[in-house]
Design a protein around this motif. Structure first.
Motif, mmCIF file in Angstrom:
data_model
loop_
_atom_site.group_PDB
_atom_site.id
_atom_site.type_symbol
_atom_site.label_atom_id
_atom_site.label_comp_id
_atom_site.label_asym_id
_atom_site.label_seq_id
_atom_site.Cartn_x
_atom_site.Cartn_y
_atom_site.Cartn_z
ATOM 1 N N LEU A 1 -6.790 -22.776 -31.836
ATOM 2 C CA LEU A 1 -7.844 -22.770 -30.670
ATOM 3 C C LEU A 1 -8.222 -24.395 -30.397
ATOM 4 C CD1 LEU A 1 -10.579 -20.560 -32.335
ATOM 5 C CD2 LEU A 1 -8.850 -19.872 -30.610
ATOM 6 N N LEU A 2 -8.133 -24.558 -29.217
ATOM 7 C CA LEU A 2 -8.711 -25.708 -28.391
ATOM 8 C C LEU A 2 -10.101 -25.312 -27.944
ATOM 9 C CD1 LEU A 2 -6.824 -28.077 -25.999
ATOM 10 C CD2 LEU A 2 -9.340 -27.999 -26.228
ATOM 11 N N ILE A 3 -11.056 -25.725 -28.799
ATOM 12 C CA ILE A 3 -12.418 -25.495 -27.986
ATOM 13 C C ILE A 3 -12.839 -26.420 -27.550
ATOM 14 C CG2 ILE A 3 -14.790 -25.058 -28.822
ATOM 15 C CD1 ILE A 3 -13.548 -23.729 -31.486
ATOM 16 N N ARG A 4 -13.405 -26.187 -26.028
ATOM 17 C CA ARG A 4 -13.796 -27.332 -25.266
ATOM 18 C C ARG A 4 -15.248 -28.161 -25.437
ATOM 19 N NH1 ARG A 4 -11.654 -23.285 -20.728
ATOM 20 N NH2 ARG A 4 -9.692 -24.226 -20.239
ATOM 21 N N ASP A 5 -15.349 -29.353 -25.152
ATOM 22 C CA ASP A 5 -16.517 -30.080 -25.515
ATOM 23 C C ASP A 5 -17.830 -29.418 -25.118
ATOM 24 O OD1 ASP A 5 -14.759 -31.816 -26.535
ATOM 25 O OD2 ASP A 5 -14.370 -32.777 -24.495
ATOM 26 N N GLY A 6 -17.832 -28.539 -24.124
ATOM 27 C CA GLY A 6 -19.228 -27.873 -23.802
ATOM 28 C C GLY A 6 -19.647 -26.843 -24.540
ATOM 29 N N PRO B 1 -25.330 -6.212 -23.644
ATOM 30 C CA PRO B 1 -23.948 -6.232 -23.251
ATOM 31 C C PRO B 1 -23.675 -7.525 -22.425
ATOM 32 C CG PRO B 1 -25.184 -4.477 -22.044
ATOM 33 C CD PRO B 1 -25.957 -4.874 -23.343
ATOM 34 N N GLU B 2 -24.673 -7.935 -21.831
ATOM 35 C CA GLU B 2 -24.520 -9.136 -20.955
ATOM 36 C C GLU B 2 -24.088 -10.272 -21.739
ATOM 37 O OE1 GLU B 2 -28.939 -8.944 -21.494
ATOM 38 O OE2 GLU B 2 -27.250 -7.526 -21.277
ATOM 39 N N ILE B 3 -24.376 -10.410 -23.023
ATOM 40 C CA ILE B 3 -24.010 -11.493 -24.074
ATOM 41 C C ILE B 3 -22.499 -11.670 -24.385
ATOM 42 C CG2 ILE B 3 -24.365 -12.615 -26.105
ATOM 43 C CD1 ILE B 3 -27.324 -11.572 -26.156
ATOM 44 N N PRO B 4 -21.705 -12.623 -23.843
ATOM 45 C CA PRO B 4 -20.337 -12.736 -24.178
ATOM 46 C C PRO B 4 -20.182 -12.575 -25.984
ATOM 47 C CG PRO B 4 -20.984 -14.220 -22.800
ATOM 48 C CD PRO B 4 -22.229 -13.810 -23.240
ATOM 49 N N VAL B 5 -19.267 -12.148 -26.253
ATOM 50 C CA VAL B 5 -18.756 -12.097 -27.680
ATOM 51 C C VAL B 5 -17.170 -12.411 -27.845
ATOM 52 C CG1 VAL B 5 -17.925 -10.629 -29.551
ATOM 53 C CG2 VAL B 5 -20.035 -10.019 -28.265
ATOM 54 N N LEU B 6 -16.996 -13.462 -28.841
ATOM 55 C CA LEU B 6 -15.529 -14.005 -29.080
ATOM 56 C C LEU B 6 -15.343 -13.978 -30.528
ATOM 57 C CD1 LEU B 6 -13.225 -15.713 -27.935
ATOM 58 C CD2 LEU B 6 -14.502 -17.712 -28.603
ATOM 59 N N PRO B 7 -14.411 -13.154 -31.028
ATOM 60 C CA PRO B 7 -14.007 -13.492 -32.533
ATOM 61 C C PRO B 7 -13.105 -14.621 -32.623
ATOM 62 C CG PRO B 7 -12.631 -11.579 -31.172
ATOM 63 C CD PRO B 7 -13.634 -12.105 -30.222
ATOM 64 N N VAL B 8 -13.203 -15.450 -33.660
ATOM 65 C CA VAL B 8 -12.312 -16.473 -33.986
ATOM 66 C C VAL B 8 -12.061 -16.280 -35.552
ATOM 67 C CG1 VAL B 8 -12.425 -18.790 -34.672
ATOM 68 C CG2 VAL B 8 -13.423 -18.074 -32.566
ATOM 69 N N VAL C 1 -14.720 -25.510 -37.542
ATOM 70 C CA VAL C 1 -13.750 -24.365 -37.654
ATOM 71 C C VAL C 1 -12.369 -24.658 -37.026
ATOM 72 C CG1 VAL C 1 -13.530 -21.974 -36.617
ATOM 73 C CG2 VAL C 1 -15.785 -22.928 -37.143
ATOM 74 N N SER C 2 -12.282 -25.588 -35.880
ATOM 75 C CA SER C 2 -10.967 -25.947 -35.320
ATOM 76 C C SER C 2 -10.300 -26.605 -36.013
ATOM 77 C CB SER C 2 -11.326 -26.208 -33.874
ATOM 78 O OG SER C 2 -10.011 -26.769 -33.372
ATOM 79 N N TRP C 3 -8.675 -26.565 -36.264
ATOM 80 C CA TRP C 3 -8.035 -27.161 -37.012
ATOM 81 C C TRP C 3 -7.820 -28.667 -36.209
ATOM 82 C CZ3 TRP C 3 -3.374 -24.892 -40.327
ATOM 83 C CH2 TRP C 3 -3.983 -24.016 -40.909
ATOM 84 N N PHE C 4 -8.054 -28.611 -34.910
ATOM 85 C CA PHE C 4 -8.172 -29.909 -34.040
ATOM 86 C C PHE C 4 -9.351 -30.677 -34.348
ATOM 87 C CE2 PHE C 4 -5.350 -27.793 -30.784
ATOM 88 C CZ PHE C 4 -4.299 -28.734 -30.903
ATOM 89 N N ILE D 1 -17.801 -14.430 -33.479
ATOM 90 C CA ILE D 1 -17.648 -13.800 -34.649
ATOM 91 C C ILE D 1 -16.704 -14.306 -35.471
ATOM 92 C CG2 ILE D 1 -17.539 -11.618 -35.565
ATOM 93 C CD1 ILE D 1 -19.065 -10.236 -33.186
ATOM 94 N N ARG D 2 -17.040 -14.687 -36.474
ATOM 95 C CA ARG D 2 -15.928 -15.195 -37.623
ATOM 96 C C ARG D 2 -15.987 -14.208 -38.993
ATOM 97 N NH1 ARG D 2 -14.544 -20.809 -40.815
ATOM 98 N NH2 ARG D 2 -12.534 -20.592 -40.037
ATOM 99 N N LEU D 3 -14.897 -13.646 -39.271
ATOM 100 C CA LEU D 3 -14.743 -12.661 -40.287
ATOM 101 C C LEU D 3 -14.698 -13.345 -41.658
ATOM 102 C CD1 LEU D 3 -12.636 -9.840 -38.864
ATOM 103 C CD2 LEU D 3 -15.085 -10.234 -38.783
ATOM 104 N N SER D 4 -15.409 -13.188 -42.703
ATOM 105 C CA SER D 4 -15.418 -13.859 -43.818
ATOM 106 C C SER D 4 -14.434 -13.218 -44.969
ATOM 107 C CB SER D 4 -16.747 -13.806 -44.677
ATOM 108 O OG SER D 4 -16.773 -12.308 -44.925
ATOM 109 N N ALA D 5 -13.852 -14.203 -45.658
ATOM 110 C CA ALA D 5 -12.976 -14.000 -46.661
ATOM 111 C C ALA D 5 -13.503 -12.611 -47.551
ATOM 112 C CB ALA D 5 -12.419 -15.120 -47.419
ATOM 113 N N LYS D 6 -14.762 -12.763 -47.880
ATOM 114 C CA LYS D 6 -15.253 -12.015 -49.019
ATOM 115 C C LYS D 6 -15.275 -10.612 -48.410
ATOM 116 C CE LYS D 6 -19.695 -11.273 -51.597
ATOM 117 N NZ LYS D 6 -21.059 -11.861 -51.994
#
Length: 323
Positions: free
Chosen positions: A73-78, A60-67, A30-33, A85-90
């Motif tokens: 984005l620099l996504i760490r190795d861990g 509610p205790e589960i984290p949510v991150l839209p990408v 996903v990341s361009w890096f 959540i990644r929104l689709s083109a469709k």
């Protein structure tokens, strides 16, 4: 590495959904890096209603991150705990008329595609998006801009879904826009926006777009694995000038390098890890501070857990007070 399977722990999450759920999805795709550990659970909703249904059921205790498109984005190795959540083109890639001089744009639309649609519609004011390698959702969140124009100048209103699945409509004033910043709640996921341009001839718009493309190809390492501008411009100067002054043009750590062409661009030369990239960025911040007293701020978003190489301290340990 991998995380516990959220779908096994919460089988109700998949009930009634039409979108795609994948556990421990590698985020390097996903990341361009092209770096980063896995997402514990990746969800690609079919549409806004599907997204609302999922979020309403998610504990509610589960984290949510839209990408978005992953360009800054620099996504760490861990990796990333919780749900990405990644929104689709469709489901979120529409562009349609929304009244005189306006377009309704899905959050998954690439910036340059909006520029093209606006040109075809004879709407000026969008050419700057031709040179921004991201999507509209991210542009709305960070007030993306270039060549003297920012997203806040085009955005009229947007639709967002909150952490409980409720729908909200926000006006431009609600966003509290500033340079590369919006004040909207982090719990909101943008799904579409109404954008407004100014009447112009397609010929004039395309000339402006061509100038943007020419500048980008000449001045930026667009064919590399990069995330765009690494640091925000400080008041009264440019980030690249301060990086150059600190002797960091071309600086390398592992497989990460500050571009020789544009030294505010970090690139993965082939085998960089997330650790390499973040360590390089913090090394640059430290050297710039030591050279000029300027504290550079990251424009690239760094997300997730540190990997086995350990945590990287801001400015490599220089205290916030000193920096």
């Amino acid at each position: 590495m991998s995380f516990p399977d959220l779908l096994s722990l919460h089988p109700e999450l998949s009930e009634g959904l039409r979108g795609k759920l994948v556990t421990n999805q590698p985020m390097s795709a996903v990341s361009w890096f092209r770096t980063g550990g896995p997402a514990q659970l990746l969800f690609q909703p079919a549409d806004a209603e599907d997204l609302s249904l999922f979020l309403a059921k998610l504990p509610p205790e589960i984290p949510v991150l839209p990408v978005g498109l992953g360009s800054n984005l620099l996504i760490r190795d861990g990796g990333l705990e919780g749900v990405v959540i990644r929104l689709s083109a469709k489901g979120f890639g529409q562009i349609e008329p929304a009244g005189e001089g306006r377009l309704r744009v899905g959050a998954a639309v690439p910036d340059k595609r909006l520029a093209e649609a606006a040109a075809q519609a004879g709407l000026g004011g969008f050419a700057f998006y031709t040179g921004i390698p991201g999507g509209i959702g991210g542009a709305l969140r960070m007030n993306a801009g270039a060549h003297g124009t920012e997203t806040c100048e085009r955005m009229v209103e947007l639709v967002a879904i909150d952490r409980k699945g409720a729908r909200h409509v926000l006006t431009n004033a609600d966003m509290d826009y500033a340079y590369r910043h919006s004040g909207a709640s982090k719990d909101l996921i943008f799904v579409e926006a109404v954008m407004e341009g100014v009447p112009s001839s397609e010929e004039a718009i395309r000339a402006e777009m061509a100038a943007v493309v020419e500048h980008r190809e000449r001045a930026q390492p667009i064919r590399e694995k990069t995330g765009g501008s690494t640091f925000k411009n400080p008041d009264g100067t440019s980030a690249w000038k301060e990086i150059d002054r600190a002797g960091c043009r071309g600086l390398r750590i592992g497989g990460a390098q500050m571009s020789e062409l544009h030294c505010n661009f970090m690139i993965n030369t082939g085998e960089a890890t997330g650790h390499d990239l973040e360590c390089l960025g913090e090394t640059v911040r430290k050297r710039v501070f030591e050279t000029s007293g300027i504290k550079l701020h990251w424009e690239i978003k760094r997300l997730g857990n540190f990997g086995p190489e350990g945590e990287i301290a801001p400015f490599l340990g220089v205290t916030e007070e000193a920096a």
